[in-house]
Write a protein that holds these residues in place. Structure first.
Motif, mmCIF file in Angstrom:
data_model
loop_
_atom_site.group_PDB
_atom_site.id
_atom_site.type_symbol
_atom_site.label_atom_id
_atom_site.label_comp_id
_atom_site.label_asym_id
_atom_site.label_seq_id
_atom_site.Cartn_x
_atom_site.Cartn_y
_atom_site.Cartn_z
ATOM 1 N N ASP A 212 0.865 -1.169 0.000
ATOM 2 C CA ASP A 212 0.000 0.000 0.000
ATOM 3 C C ASP A 212 0.908 1.226 0.000
ATOM 4 O O ASP A 212 1.506 1.565 1.024
ATOM 5 C CB ASP A 212 -0.907 -0.002 1.229
ATOM 6 C CG ASP A 212 -1.971 1.079 1.193
ATOM 7 O OD1 ASP A 212 -1.623 2.234 0.924
ATOM 8 O OD2 ASP A 212 -3.152 0.769 1.472
ATOM 9 N N ALA A 213 1.028 1.877 -1.144
ATOM 10 C CA ALA A 213 1.981 2.974 -1.296
ATOM 11 C C ALA A 213 1.693 4.123 -0.338
ATOM 12 O O ALA A 213 2.622 4.700 0.256
ATOM 13 C CB ALA A 213 1.971 3.468 -2.742
ATOM 14 N N ALA A 214 0.428 4.463 -0.162
ATOM 15 C CA ALA A 214 0.091 5.587 0.709
ATOM 16 C C ALA A 214 0.430 5.278 2.157
ATOM 17 O O ALA A 214 1.007 6.107 2.883
ATOM 18 C CB ALA A 214 -1.394 5.922 0.565
ATOM 19 N N VAL A 215 0.079 4.085 2.608
ATOM 20 C CA VAL A 215 0.367 3.696 3.990
ATOM 21 C C VAL A 215 1.874 3.567 4.206
ATOM 22 O O VAL A 215 2.415 4.024 5.222
ATOM 23 C CB VAL A 215 -0.353 2.382 4.334
ATOM 24 C CG1 VAL A 215 0.123 1.840 5.677
ATOM 25 C CG2 VAL A 215 -1.863 2.607 4.371
ATOM 26 N N ALA A 216 2.562 2.949 3.249
ATOM 27 C CA ALA A 216 4.018 2.812 3.366
ATOM 28 C C ALA A 216 4.690 4.176 3.439
ATOM 29 O O ALA A 216 5.635 4.375 4.216
ATOM 30 C CB ALA A 216 4.564 2.016 2.195
ATOM 31 N N GLY A 217 4.201 5.106 2.658
ATOM 32 C CA GLY A 217 4.763 6.445 2.682
ATOM 33 C C GLY A 217 4.551 7.142 4.005
ATOM 34 O O GLY A 217 5.460 7.812 4.533
ATOM 35 N N LEU A 218 3.357 6.993 4.576
ATOM 36 C CA LEU A 218 3.070 7.608 5.870
ATOM 37 C C LEU A 218 3.916 6.967 6.969
ATOM 38 O O LEU A 218 4.462 7.661 7.841
ATOM 39 C CB LEU A 218 1.583 7.455 6.189
ATOM 40 C CG LEU A 218 1.105 8.002 7.547
ATOM 41 C CD1 LEU A 218 1.458 9.476 7.695
ATOM 42 C CD2 LEU A 218 -0.395 7.780 7.704
ATOM 43 N N ALA A 219 4.047 5.636 6.927
ATOM 44 C CA ALA A 219 4.869 4.949 7.929
ATOM 45 C C ALA A 219 6.329 5.383 7.816
ATOM 46 O O ALA A 219 7.011 5.570 8.843
ATOM 47 C CB ALA A 219 4.744 3.443 7.756
ATOM 48 N N LEU A 220 6.829 5.550 6.600
ATOM 49 C CA LEU A 220 8.206 6.008 6.418
ATOM 50 C C LEU A 220 8.377 7.422 6.958
ATOM 51 O O LEU A 220 9.388 7.725 7.618
ATOM 52 C CB LEU A 220 8.576 5.962 4.939
ATOM 53 C CG LEU A 220 9.972 6.500 4.591
ATOM 54 C CD1 LEU A 220 11.065 5.692 5.287
ATOM 55 C CD2 LEU A 220 10.182 6.511 3.079
ATOM 56 N N GLU A 221 7.411 8.278 6.688
ATOM 57 C CA GLU A 221 7.475 9.649 7.196
ATOM 58 C C GLU A 221 7.570 9.655 8.727
ATOM 59 O O GLU A 221 8.390 10.385 9.314
ATOM 60 C CB GLU A 221 6.224 10.406 6.746
ATOM 61 C CG GLU A 221 6.131 11.849 7.204
ATOM 62 C CD GLU A 221 4.841 12.505 6.752
ATOM 63 O OE1 GLU A 221 4.256 13.274 7.543
ATOM 64 O OE2 GLU A 221 4.405 12.233 5.613
ATOM 65 N N ARG A 222 6.766 8.825 9.373
ATOM 66 C CA ARG A 222 6.801 8.750 10.840
ATOM 67 C C ARG A 222 8.099 8.119 11.330
ATOM 68 O O ARG A 222 8.640 8.518 12.373
ATOM 69 C CB ARG A 222 5.587 7.961 11.332
ATOM 70 C CG ARG A 222 4.285 8.727 11.182
ATOM 71 C CD ARG A 222 3.054 7.854 11.385
ATOM 72 N NE ARG A 222 1.849 8.673 11.472
ATOM 73 C CZ ARG A 222 0.611 8.197 11.400
ATOM 74 N NH1 ARG A 222 0.421 6.885 11.194
ATOM 75 N NH2 ARG A 222 -0.418 9.000 11.498
ATOM 76 N N THR A 223 8.604 7.149 10.584
ATOM 77 C CA THR A 223 9.868 6.515 10.950
ATOM 78 C C THR A 223 11.016 7.513 10.880
ATOM 79 O O THR A 223 11.857 7.582 11.798
ATOM 80 C CB THR A 223 10.147 5.319 10.027
ATOM 81 O OG1 THR A 223 9.138 4.315 10.235
ATOM 82 C CG2 THR A 223 11.518 4.717 10.287
ATOM 83 N N LEU A 224 11.073 8.289 9.835
ATOM 84 C CA LEU A 224 12.146 9.267 9.692
ATOM 85 C C LEU A 224 12.064 10.354 10.762
ATOM 86 O O LEU A 224 13.097 10.822 11.268
ATOM 87 C CB LEU A 224 12.109 9.886 8.292
ATOM 88 C CG LEU A 224 12.427 8.923 7.142
ATOM 89 C CD1 LEU A 224 12.249 9.630 5.800
ATOM 90 C CD2 LEU A 224 13.826 8.356 7.277
ATOM 91 N N ALA A 225 10.855 10.763 11.130
ATOM 92 C CA ALA A 225 10.696 11.729 12.212
ATOM 93 C C ALA A 225 11.187 11.139 13.538
ATOM 94 O O ALA A 225 11.822 11.829 14.353
ATOM 95 C CB ALA A 225 9.234 12.154 12.324
ATOM 96 N N PHE A 226 10.909 9.864 13.740
ATOM 97 C CA PHE A 226 11.361 9.154 14.934
ATOM 98 C C PHE A 226 12.886 9.094 14.972
ATOM 99 O O PHE A 226 13.514 9.346 16.013
ATOM 100 C CB PHE A 226 10.753 7.750 14.913
ATOM 101 C CG PHE A 226 11.012 6.911 16.123
ATOM 102 C CD1 PHE A 226 10.319 7.119 17.305
ATOM 103 C CD2 PHE A 226 11.936 5.874 16.073
ATOM 104 C CE1 PHE A 226 10.537 6.315 18.421
ATOM 105 C CE2 PHE A 226 12.163 5.068 17.171
ATOM 106 C CZ PHE A 226 11.465 5.294 18.355
ATOM 107 N N PHE A 227 13.505 8.775 13.844
ATOM 108 C CA PHE A 227 14.969 8.742 13.788
ATOM 109 C C PHE A 227 15.555 10.123 14.041
ATOM 110 O O PHE A 227 16.567 10.269 14.735
ATOM 111 C CB PHE A 227 15.423 8.223 12.428
ATOM 112 C CG PHE A 227 15.218 6.758 12.214
ATOM 113 C CD1 PHE A 227 15.134 5.872 13.286
ATOM 114 C CD2 PHE A 227 15.124 6.241 10.924
ATOM 115 C CE1 PHE A 227 14.944 4.511 13.088
ATOM 116 C CE2 PHE A 227 14.946 4.872 10.722
ATOM 117 C CZ PHE A 227 14.854 4.024 11.798
#
Length: 232
Positions: A212-227
């Motif tokens: 799911d491109a939209a969900v994967a993109g949102l999860a990546l955005e949150r992951t990068l903010a976490f990092f």
């Protein structure tokens, strides 16, 4: 480092280091592409082959494994998943954690003279390993877990994570009961940052049917903010 691995180095001065933990299929092209993606985003990334203890490279049957001449992995179908599950069961947890600890030390030293801050990030089996590592592997700054298969069980087992943890879960997951996982996380690890998505298991794997491109993109955005917050 003795364990076979894929290494993607960040260009210039890295923001930090990642130990990327694969799914049941091993070091697939997708997993190696994920490492390349994070390296392009500024994180030196090492993905160890966690199937080596139960399936040494010299014993991998060409009929059961795929290979590019350097790396070998299981086909991403039912036969591959079944074999991967068997190999995971036959691998002792301490063997896997030793690989993670070895990988953390290797990536940390790539930043010398100033050691890199390190996070683990894992998917499916690797997501579970990442959660366990947050409790038992020293030297980590934070951990990210994507739809870990044993997340409820791991959350309920003491001790609590020793570092900040981010968990991505899938509400439509065919393999992991969502409500059970969320209840365990809220009850036993209330400090863990958790997101649930209206998606199926494997929503991040862009070569799979549940991507799911939209969900994967949102999860990546949150992951990068976490990092950005925890890899200092």
């Amino acid at each position: 480092m003795q364990t076979p691995h894929y290494l993607a180095k960040a260009q210039g001065t890295p923001k930090g280091g990642l130990v990327l933990l694969h799914e049941a299929f091993g070091l697939t092209p997708h997993i190696r592409a994920q490492a390349d993606k994070f390296a392009a985003l500024g994180y030196t990334t090492l993905a160890p082959d966690m199937l080596v203890p139960s399936a040494p490279l010299s014993e991998r049957d060409d009929n059961a494994w795929q290979s590019n001449g350097i790396f070998s992995w299981l086909p991403q179908n039912k036969a591959g998943l079944d074999l991967g599950r068997d190999l995971i069961v036959s691998t002792r947890p301490e063997q896997v954690l030793a690989i993670v600890a070895e990988s953390v030390a290797s990536v940390k030293n790539l930043g010398l003279p100033i050691a890199l801050p390190i996070a683990t990030i894992g998917y499916c089996w690797g997501g579970s390993v990442s959660f366990v590592a947050s409790k038992q592997v020293p030297g980590l700054a934070c951990a990210v877990c994507y739809y870990g298969g044993r997340i409820a069980e791991i959350a309920a087992q003491p001790p609590a994570p020793a570092i900040p943890v981010l968990v991505h879960t899938a509400k439509l997951d065919r393999y992991i009961p969502y409500d059970e996982a969320m209840q365990a996380l809220r009850t036993h690890t209330p400090g863990v940052e958790v997101y649930g998505y209206n998606a199926d298991h494997g929503f991040n794997r862009d070569d799979g049917p549940t991507y799911d491109a939209a969900v994967a993109g949102l999860a990546l955005e949150r992951t990068l903010a976490f990092f950005s917050k925890h890899l200092k």
